[in-house]
Scaffold this motif. Structure first.
Motif, mmCIF file in Angstrom:
data_model
loop_
_atom_site.group_PDB
_atom_site.id
_atom_site.type_symbol
_atom_site.label_atom_id
_atom_site.label_comp_id
_atom_site.label_asym_id
_atom_site.label_seq_id
_atom_site.Cartn_x
_atom_site.Cartn_y
_atom_site.Cartn_z
ATOM 1 N N GLN A 57 -7.990 7.378 12.555
ATOM 2 C CA GLN A 57 -6.878 8.302 12.774
ATOM 3 C C GLN A 57 -5.583 7.544 13.006
ATOM 4 O O GLN A 57 -4.508 7.960 12.566
ATOM 5 C CB GLN A 57 -7.157 9.196 13.981
ATOM 6 N N ILE A 58 -5.698 6.403 13.719
ATOM 7 C CA ILE A 58 -4.498 5.613 13.980
ATOM 8 C C ILE A 58 -4.044 4.956 12.674
ATOM 9 O O ILE A 58 -2.852 4.917 12.366
ATOM 10 C CB ILE A 58 -4.754 4.537 15.052
ATOM 11 N N ALA A 59 -5.021 4.449 11.904
ATOM 12 C CA ALA A 59 -4.681 3.762 10.661
ATOM 13 C C ALA A 59 -3.944 4.709 9.711
ATOM 14 O O ALA A 59 -2.982 4.315 9.058
ATOM 15 C CB ALA A 59 -5.953 3.236 9.999
ATOM 16 N N ASN A 60 -4.379 5.949 9.652
ATOM 17 C CA ASN A 60 -3.750 6.915 8.746
ATOM 18 C C ASN A 60 -2.597 7.664 9.394
ATOM 19 O O ASN A 60 -1.937 8.450 8.740
ATOM 20 C CB ASN A 60 -4.782 7.931 8.277
ATOM 21 N N ALA A 61 -2.403 7.430 10.707
ATOM 22 C CA ALA A 61 -1.418 8.200 11.468
ATOM 23 C C ALA A 61 -1.639 9.688 11.245
ATOM 24 O O ALA A 61 -0.709 10.454 11.021
ATOM 25 C CB ALA A 61 0.001 7.791 11.099
ATOM 26 N N LYS A 62 -2.886 10.092 11.266
ATOM 27 C CA LYS A 62 -3.231 11.459 10.931
ATOM 28 C C LYS A 62 -4.486 11.840 11.710
ATOM 29 O O LYS A 62 -5.483 11.122 11.666
ATOM 30 C CB LYS A 62 -3.514 11.523 9.426
ATOM 31 N N GLY A 63 -4.404 12.955 12.444
ATOM 32 C CA GLY A 63 -5.576 13.405 13.204
ATOM 33 C C GLY A 63 -6.649 13.947 12.281
ATOM 34 O O GLY A 63 -6.366 14.420 11.182
ATOM 35 N N LEU A 64 -7.882 13.862 12.741
ATOM 36 C CA LEU A 64 -9.009 14.326 11.931
ATOM 37 C C LEU A 64 -9.233 15.827 12.045
ATOM 38 O O LEU A 64 -9.823 16.449 11.182
ATOM 39 C CB LEU A 64 -10.297 13.622 12.381
ATOM 40 N N ASN A 65 -8.759 16.381 13.162
ATOM 41 C CA ASN A 65 -9.138 17.748 13.509
ATOM 42 C C ASN A 65 -8.870 18.763 12.391
ATOM 43 O O ASN A 65 -9.746 19.534 12.029
ATOM 44 C CB ASN A 65 -8.394 18.154 14.779
ATOM 45 N N LYS A 66 -7.652 18.693 11.839
ATOM 46 C CA LYS A 66 -7.295 19.699 10.827
ATOM 47 C C LYS A 66 -8.140 19.527 9.568
ATOM 48 O O LYS A 66 -8.562 20.503 8.946
ATOM 49 C CB LYS A 66 -5.807 19.595 10.487
ATOM 50 N N LEU A 67 -8.375 18.265 9.185
ATOM 51 C CA LEU A 67 -9.206 17.998 8.002
ATOM 52 C C LEU A 67 -10.604 18.552 8.206
ATOM 53 O O LEU A 67 -11.176 19.213 7.339
ATOM 54 C CB LEU A 67 -9.268 16.488 7.764
#
Lengths: 314, 520
Positions: A276-286
């Motif tokens: 999540q940090i690497a993509n700067a994107k949380g997993l929750n929504k996905l």
């Protein structure tokens, strides 16, 4: 502190407790764990299903068989020794060549016959396995890395970690070894994690020691903008791995071989959250987007495309 | 579905745990804190006398029976080789001592420990009257007018007439009579009456005799005022008159209604009296003293008297050394709860899941500072020795066994050296769980090699932090007492642990870990 909490919720960051309670314990059946925890089983399953993996040269199961090592490797100049139940890349020994009865390791050290035998003996007695269970040592093909990551990795094994949820690949990162990680690709050991755009297969943001970086700390080369070759094939491969072990929340580690293309290195039933940090994107929504799907198509190519569409939308 | 199940389960656990504890507090009267003590009155009646030669001895001593407002915790009789029988009927209870031959000075003792029952005084007063009514027939018959001696007849009639004019009902009538009899300047006639009736033990009875002239039913009750260190040569008498519905108690010296505070009823009616045969120079003495006793002991005794068998199955029924074991064991779930909190809510990494609880248990014996010093000492030296063993290239299990052996030797060595230095705390090092110490050394050295010393120290400090937190919680005496007396509270702890098991929010350390993402 509470503000941080709310911000993380808004970004859709999944924490350790949520991962364990809402995903692993719900989607990953306990009885399936041995399939991924034992790399030998994974490899045999994958070979049967026609999924590309590094070729297995031999297995050492008991102390006495260590003498058989020379026989297993007689046709191979280079090879990798790894514990079947290892975790976090521990206990992996990469031999790049042989010299006067000694083995040259990837980090340049020369090991004697005895030292290699001691290492294997440690593997067998369960030093690197989860819970200290007696283990097996796998001897397998050493991956000749695709030069694509050469500029942005320091020794070791750069690999591509994909999270596959209910068979749909939803996010991926490239894990780049550093001097600090000692050639290992684990983020908490000091490797760099670079987020990958799931649609194009290009690296973008990167994280090192939980903080965003632009350049590799050892080589100094810019990390973003690297195009990963065989990207569609790679995603399809990751989606296929789900069918192999039937784990709903799965981490798939794939390496790129110069000659053989993407090879599945190992599967993980408890993939970490640093992605999540690497993509700067949380997993929750996905994850929620996939949970809301009524049907998930069977062909892995379609699932890979579905994952890309979801990644694009969120 | 799962959520509903979970909340119902935790609710059930909490209700059961708290409900049982509430029952124990309110019905059995178990105190919530260890230091609670209750006042216990020790009353004693001693009969001393000289035995008449060649004569058998018989002593009858009235005993208190269910005194209202009090519970008898224990009684004992001290009467060396006298035959003892206790007789009880609706009029009360007596002890009968008997001996065929005796010589010289004799002493018979009755001793009882009483505890006040917590009730409002009005209620206890009610109870006393209802009880005494119950022990006699429900409505006493009106007495016949006694045959007064002719000499006294006019005085008594005058007295009764005067009282009748000045009163409205039975009670005030009786009060007037009593006041009159106690007046400071009695008339001459009254003086002659008083000479006849005002004898120490008979006054109350004689007032009743006079009231019978007005056909008022009456009875005499006797008892003791509980005052620390007091001694009495006789029981204090009160007169009870029946007002048509219940017995009313009157003071025979001033006519005031009601029993004084701290009055314990000893004897109901005068039908059973102190009688002694075959003795001379006898005297009877009542004494009162007070002591403090643990409320918990008292609750135990009273609950069995009340027929509540719950306390018989409590941990208090175990032998003392097992009790001490359970005092510690019952705290372990709290330590485990601390581990859950620290790991799942805070996110501290530890060696092994419950290793910190075991270390915390050892800290209880060594005390915190010494525990930390000894722990660091053994782990430190153990790591050095482990590094040496590493050179020998041993297989895993023999290597663990070797480390374990070294840990035991280290512990023994530390104890001996510190004992010689006069530091007795060193002896408690033996309480560290040595297998856990050996495993800790092994795992720490592995992490040291694989992830570097920083990670190893992080985890060892994490473990120690959780151990210290666990120790601090487990070492709260109040909690230890609570969980020992109310072990059902562990169900509440269980409920909390189960709830935390479904906590899917962030850990505190994750706020730090993902802080870069929170800024966007």
């Amino acid at each position: 502190m509470f503000k941080t909490w709310l911000n993380l919720r808004k970004t859709g960051i999944v924490g350790m407790n949520q991962r364990n309670a809402d995903y692993i314990s719900v989607y990953n059946r306990r009885s399936r764990f041995p399939l991924v925890d034992d790399k030998l089983q994974t490899k045999i399953l994958a070979e049967k299903a026609g999924i590309a993996v590094p070729e297995l040269y031999g297995v050492i199961e008991i102390e006495h068989d260590i003498a058989n090592l020379a026989n297993i490797i007689k046709d191979h100049e280079d090879f990798v020794i790894k514990p079947a139940h290892g975790s976090g890349g521990n206990g992996i020994c990469v031999v790049t060549g042989q010299l006067y009865d000694r083995y040259r390791l990837s980090n340049g050290n020369l090991l004697t016959q005895d030292e290699i035998a001691y290492h294997i003996s440690n593997i067998l007695s369960g030093l690197y396995s989860l819970g200290g269970q007696p283990d097996q040592a796998l001897i397998e093909y050493r991956v000749k890395f695709d030069p694509v990551f050469e500029a942005i990795s320091y020794q070791g094994v750069p690999d591509i970690r994909t999270i596959v949820f209910k068979g749909v690949p939803i996010t991926a990162m490239v894990r780049l070894p550093t001097r600090m990680s000692n050639g290992k690709a684990n983020l908490h050991q000091g490797a760099v994690g670079a987020g990958v755009d799931l649609i194009t297969g290009q690296t973008n943001s990167a994280v090192w020691q939980n903080f965003p970086v632009d350049h590799h700390p050892d080589t100094g080369a810019p990390i973003s903008g690297v195009q990963i070759p065989h990207w569609q094939k790679l995603l399809t491969l990751a989606a296929q791995c789900h069918d192999l072990v039937d784990l709903g929340y799965l981490g798939v580690d794939i390496v790129l071989d110069r000659d053989l293309g993407p090879l599945v290195l190992e599967l993980n039933a408890r993939p970490g959250l640093s992605i999540q940090i690497a993509n700067a994107k949380g997993l929750n929504k996905l994850l929620q987007a996939v949970e809301q799907l009524e049907t998930i198509p069977a062909p892995p190519q379609e699932r890979a495309a579905l994952g890309q569409a979801i990644f694009h939308k969120t | 579905m799962r959520k509903l199940h979970l909340s119902l389960l935790t609710l059930l656990l909490c209700v059961t745990g708290l409900g049982l504890a509430y029952y124990k507090v309110t019905v059995i009267g178990l105190p919530l804190t260890a230091s609670e003590q209750a006042l216990v009155w020790n009353i004693e009646a001693s009969v001393s006398f000289r035995a008449k030669p060649d004569s058998s001895i018989k002593v009858t001593l009235p005993l208190p029976l269910d005194p209202p407002g009090f519970t008898i915790l224990s009684e004992d009789f001290m009467s060396a080789n006298y035959g003892l029988a206790i007789e009880q009927d609706e009029n009360g209870r007596v002890a009968l001592w008997a001996k065929r031959r005796a010589q010289g000075k004799q002493l018979l003792l009755f001793r009882a420990a009483l505890i006040e029952v917590k009730e409002s005084s009005a209620a206890s007063d009610d109870k006393s009257t209802s009880k005494s009514a119950a022990t006699t027939s429900s409505t006493p018959a009106f007495p016949v007018v006694p045959q007064y001696p002719p000499k006294l007849l006019p005085v008594i009639e005058g007295l009764l007439d005067k009282a009748r004019q000045q009163s409205a009902d039975t009670v005030s009538f009786s009060q007037r009579v009593i006041e009159e009899l106690n007046s400071t300047s009695p008339t001459l006639e009254l003086k002659t009456l008083l000479q006849q009736i005002d004898r120490p033990r008979e006054f109350a009875k004689n007032i009743g005799w006079i009231l019978a002239g007005a056909r008022i039913p009456s009875q005499v009750i006797r008892g003791l005022r509980l005052e620390e260190g007091k001694e009495y040569s006789e029981l204090e008498s009160f007169l009870q008159v029946y007002d048509g519905t219940r017995w009313r108690t009157l003071n025979i010296r001033n006519g005031q209604e009601g029993l004084p505070e701290n009055f314990v009823l000893w004897q109901l009616n005068s039908s059973k009296n102190f009688v002694i045969e075959g003795a001379r120079e006898y005297s009877i003495k009542y004494s009162v003293g007070k002591t403090l006793r643990e409320v918990i002991d008292i609750a135990e005794i009273t609950s069995t008297q009340k027929g509540l068998h719950l306390m018989e199955f409590s941990l208090h029924s175990l032998p003392v050394h097992s009790q001490n074991v359970y005092k510690v064991l019952l705290m372990v779930p709290l330590g485990a709860l601390m581990v859950v909190l620290m790991r799942n809510l805070v996110g501290i990494k530890t060696f092994g899941t419950f290793m910190p609880v075991l270390i915390a248990l050892a800290f209880r014996e060594t005390e915190l500072l010494w525990g930390l010093i000894l722990f660091s000492l053994i782990i430190g030296i153990g790591l050095l020795l482990r590094a040496y063993v590493e050179q020998l290239r041993l297989l895993l299990v023999p290597r663990l066994a070797a480390v374990l052996t070294m840990v035991v030797l280290l512990m023994a060595g530390t104890s001996v050296v510190m004992h010689k230095l006069g530091l007795e705390m060193g002896l408690s090092v033996a309480l560290f769980p040595m297998v856990i110490m050996a495993m800790t050394i092994e795992r720490m050295s592995l992490i040291w090699e694989e992830a570097g010393p920083a990670e190893a120290f992080k985890q060892v400090f994490g473990s120690l932090l959780v151990a210290v937190a666990g120790y601090l919680v487990m070492n709260i005496d109040e909690l230890q007492y609570m969980f020992f007396v109310f072990p059902e509270l562990l169900l509440v702890v269980l409920a909390v642990i189960i709830l935390l098991g479904r906590y899917s929010g962030y850990r505190l350390t994750e706020l730090w870990r993902f802080r870069a993402l929170a800024k966007r």
